[in-house]
Design an enzyme around this catalytic site. Structure first.
Site, mmCIF file in Angstrom:
data_model
loop_
_atom_site.group_PDB
_atom_site.id
_atom_site.type_symbol
_atom_site.label_atom_id
_atom_site.label_comp_id
_atom_site.label_asym_id
_atom_site.label_seq_id
_atom_site.Cartn_x
_atom_site.Cartn_y
_atom_site.Cartn_z
ATOM 1 C CE LYS A 22 37.829 10.602 87.287
ATOM 2 N NZ LYS A 22 37.125 10.643 85.999
ATOM 3 C CG ASN A 23 34.488 8.113 87.116
ATOM 4 O OD1 ASN A 23 34.951 9.212 86.844
ATOM 5 N ND2 ASN A 23 35.092 6.984 86.824
ATOM 6 C CB CYS A 116 41.712 10.558 79.468
ATOM 7 S SG CYS A 116 41.793 11.092 81.151
ATOM 8 N NE ARG A 121 36.445 7.903 76.782
ATOM 9 C CZ ARG A 121 36.848 8.487 77.911
ATOM 10 N NH1 ARG A 121 37.977 9.159 77.908
ATOM 11 N NH2 ARG A 121 36.111 8.453 78.998
ATOM 12 C CG ASP A 306 38.262 3.752 85.247
ATOM 13 O OD1 ASP A 306 37.274 4.319 85.741
ATOM 14 O OD2 ASP A 306 38.492 3.702 84.035
ATOM 15 N NE ARG A 398 40.257 15.230 84.162
ATOM 16 C CZ ARG A 398 39.840 14.424 83.189
ATOM 17 N NH1 ARG A 398 40.621 14.155 82.179
ATOM 18 N NH2 ARG A 398 38.641 13.887 83.236
HETATM 19 C C1 EPZ Z 1 33.091 6.229 82.343
HETATM 20 O O1 EPZ Z 1 33.449 6.775 81.110
HETATM 21 C C2 EPZ Z 1 34.182 6.672 83.299
HETATM 22 N N1 EPZ Z 1 34.226 8.138 83.328
HETATM 23 C C3 EPZ Z 1 35.533 6.116 82.851
HETATM 24 O O2 EPZ Z 1 36.491 6.474 83.848
HETATM 25 C C4 EPZ Z 1 35.432 4.604 82.804
HETATM 26 O O3 EPZ Z 1 36.645 4.086 82.309
HETATM 27 C C5 EPZ Z 1 34.296 4.168 81.892
HETATM 28 O O4 EPZ Z 1 33.049 4.797 82.296
HETATM 29 C C6 EPZ Z 1 34.138 2.653 81.988
HETATM 30 O O5 EPZ Z 1 33.102 2.212 81.193
HETATM 31 C C7 EPZ Z 1 33.281 8.790 84.013
HETATM 32 O O6 EPZ Z 1 32.410 8.186 84.607
HETATM 33 C C8 EPZ Z 1 33.378 10.291 84.008
HETATM 34 P P1 EPZ Z 1 31.476 4.391 78.727
HETATM 35 P P2 EPZ Z 1 32.368 6.809 79.893
HETATM 36 O O7 EPZ Z 1 30.424 5.202 78.050
HETATM 37 O O8 EPZ Z 1 31.011 6.919 80.443
HETATM 38 C C9 EPZ Z 1 31.820 3.068 74.197
HETATM 39 C C10 EPZ Z 1 38.440 7.431 84.686
HETATM 40 O O9 EPZ Z 1 39.625 7.043 84.589
HETATM 41 N N2 EPZ Z 1 30.810 4.101 73.930
HETATM 42 O O10 EPZ Z 1 31.078 3.441 79.807
HETATM 43 O O11 EPZ Z 1 32.825 7.807 78.908
HETATM 44 C C11 EPZ Z 1 33.152 3.678 74.622
HETATM 45 O O12 EPZ Z 1 33.937 3.998 73.483
HETATM 46 C C12 EPZ Z 1 37.543 7.380 83.471
HETATM 47 O O13 EPZ Z 1 37.891 7.828 85.725
HETATM 48 C C13 EPZ Z 1 30.247 4.196 72.662
HETATM 49 O O14 EPZ Z 1 30.594 3.440 71.758
HETATM 50 O O15 EPZ Z 1 32.595 5.348 79.310
HETATM 51 C C14 EPZ Z 1 33.771 2.562 75.449
HETATM 52 O O16 EPZ Z 1 34.436 1.653 74.592
HETATM 53 C C15 EPZ Z 1 38.292 6.930 82.230
HETATM 54 N N3 EPZ Z 1 29.314 5.150 72.407
HETATM 55 C C16 EPZ Z 1 32.551 1.863 76.056
HETATM 56 O O17 EPZ Z 1 31.409 2.294 75.306
HETATM 57 C C17 EPZ Z 1 28.879 6.014 73.390
HETATM 58 O O18 EPZ Z 1 27.995 6.854 73.114
HETATM 59 C C18 EPZ Z 1 32.321 2.223 77.519
HETATM 60 O O19 EPZ Z 1 32.330 3.628 77.611
HETATM 61 C C19 EPZ Z 1 29.458 5.904 74.685
HETATM 62 C C20 EPZ Z 1 30.413 4.942 74.936
#
Ligand code: EPZ
Length: 418
Positions: A22-23, A116, A121, A306, A398
């Site tokens: 998915k991701n 979610c 986020r 995850d 999803r």
């Molecule tokens: C991806 O989300 C995945 N989703 C998530 O999977 C997964 O948990 C996450 O990466 C793990 O890091 C998809 O790939 C669609 P991040 P993403 O940017 O990219 C902070 C699932 O269950 N952050 O890596 O949105 C954020 O708050 C989902 O399949 C900022 O501060 O996650 C978090 O604490 C849930 N500013 C950390 O970084 C930003 O601009 C990691 O988030 C972006 C992120």
């Protein structure tokens, strides 16, 4: 409203195949906007996120032909119009259209992303990267306009303050056709990032270092069509492996890339879970005498955030006291009270989940609060004596393709009820 009804306590056995990631696919589909020819994706999972993305990209003017797990997308009809707002906020990963529209047209007008409930986020790292490449960001009502109309995007050196999967991928999407070189420092290293870079390079991009914490992109003029196989979903795989250990009496999980799950498998081994690693499958036996452990999530290749929720029901079967700390999303604890309603001895103190076992779970009405919490409740329902009813299951659909069929095939008494 639909719900999942499970009569638990039955042993499951047989074989289950993992679908495409998915991701990865939620980034691969928007990436196709950057091509000047049709692109074919194989191994596309049957999940509602894919349906939503197809809906969005067709609304923008692309033509899509979907035959089973194969998707042919022709982006040549796309006009750079505002994104269909209504569909945006059902899907956090719609933010990948920012990078691909900006990369292709030098402009994107988008609604702000949904997704979610895992606490705030933010997308500040995405926007910081786009601005570094010359995009101007303005807000118009519920829309946000990203524009680099004058002279397009320029390559830039970008340091990610936080390791972010989304920001890393979105920056790649914007950079592949920018003028000059972009360097992403402190990049995320998830396999899905490598998968997106592989697609883009096969379309003619010049990306080096995907999968490491430094990615270098040399901008090119044009990207052509290609055919690409989506990598297996390591989170779906981990979910079924945990399920197999929790309620299985011999389950073979196929289409698994072991190297994507080393931290997860290591923790299962620490619990005493017996499994056999094959070429592209993992066989999990019926388990006895499991030991409680401590789990702490971290960015790839660490233990995936995850997978902490889907692993939790198995932890509840283990002997002793243990804990789970999610360093990525501190609020990713909404499944805990639902598991407690099923009789589990599990609580959250601050951002630390503690549990002690072994537990005998009893079926109860519970609700899924996010995708992976929903998966945890499905596994708990299969373990529990009696009937479990899970609501808010749109989250589960999803990210887990054909989950009812896959579990029924393993012998589960599970059904979708309107
Ligand atoms: C991806 O989300 C995945 N989703 C998530 O999977 C997964 O948990 C996450 O990466 C793990 O890091 C998809 O790939 C669609 P991040 P993403 O940017 O990219 C902070 C699932 O269950 N952050 O890596 O949105 C954020 O708050 C989902 O399949 C900022 O501060 O996650 C978090 O604490 C849930 N500013 C950390 O970084 C930003 O601009 C990691 O988030 C972006 C992120």
């Amino acid at each position: 409203m639909q719900k999942i009804v499970i009569n638990g306590g039955r042993p499951l056995k047989g074989e289950v195949a993992v679908s495409g990631a998915k991701n990865s696919v939620v980034a691969l589909i928007p990436a196709i906007i950057l091509a000047d020819e049709p692109v074919t994706l194989d191994g596309v999972p049957a999940i509602s996120d894919v349906d939503s993305l197809i809906d969005i990209i067709e609304t923008m003017g692309a033509s899509v032909d979907r035959q089973g797990e194969t998707l042919v997308i022709d982006p040549r009809g796309i006009r750079d119009i505002p994104m269909p707002y209504g569909k945006i906020n059902s899907l956090r990963a719609s933010y990948y259209f920012y990078g691909s529209l900006l990369g292709r047209y030098g402009q994107a007008v988008v609604g702000l992303p949904g997704g979610c409930d895992l606490g705030p986020r933010p997308i500040d790292l995405h926007l910081k990267a786009f601005e570094a490449m010359g995009a101007i960001i303005s807000y118009e009502g519920e829309y946000m306009r990203l524009s680099a109309r004058e002279n397009g995007l320029n390559g830039a050196n970008i340091y990610m303050d936080t390791v972010s999967v989304g920001a890393t991928i979105n920056t790649m999407l914007a950079a592949v056709k920018a003028k000059g070189r972009t360097v992403i420092e402190n990049a995320a290293r998830e396999p899905e990032i490598i998968d997106v870079a592989t697609l883009l390079n096969n379309m003619g991009a010049h990306i080096r270092g995907a999968g490491t914490d430094e990615i270098i992109i040399e901008g090119v003029e044009q990207l052509h069509g290609t055919r690409h196989q989506v990598i297996p979903d390591r989170i779906e795989a981990g979910t079924y492996i945990a399920l197999a250990a929790a309620v299985g009496e011999g389950i073979r999980v196929t289409n698994v890339l072991y190297e994507h799950l080393e931290a997860f498998i290591g923790k299962l081994s620490e619990m005493g879970v017996r499994m056999t690693v094959e070429e592209d499958a993992i066989v999990v036996d019926k388990q006895e005498n499991l030991k409680a452990i401590h789990v702490k999530t971290s960015p790839y290749p660490g233990f995936a955030t995850d997978l902490q929720q889907p692993l939790t029901p198995l932890l509840l079967r283990a002997q002793g006291r243990g804990s789970i700390v999610d360093t990525i999303y501190e609020k990713r604890v909404n499944h805990v009270p639902e598991l407690a309603r099923m009789g589990a001895d599990i609580t959250t103190v601050g951002t630390k989940i503690t549990y002690s076992g072994p537990n005998k779970l009893t079926g109860a009405p519970v609700k899924a609060t996010d995708l992976r919490a929903g998966a945890a409740l499905v596994i708990a329902g299969l373990m529990a004596e009696g009937t479990t009813e899970i609501t808010n299951i749109e989250f589960i659909l999803r990210g887990y393709s054909n989950i009812i069929e896959k579990l029924t095939q393993l012998g589960a008494d599970i059904r979708l009820v309107d």
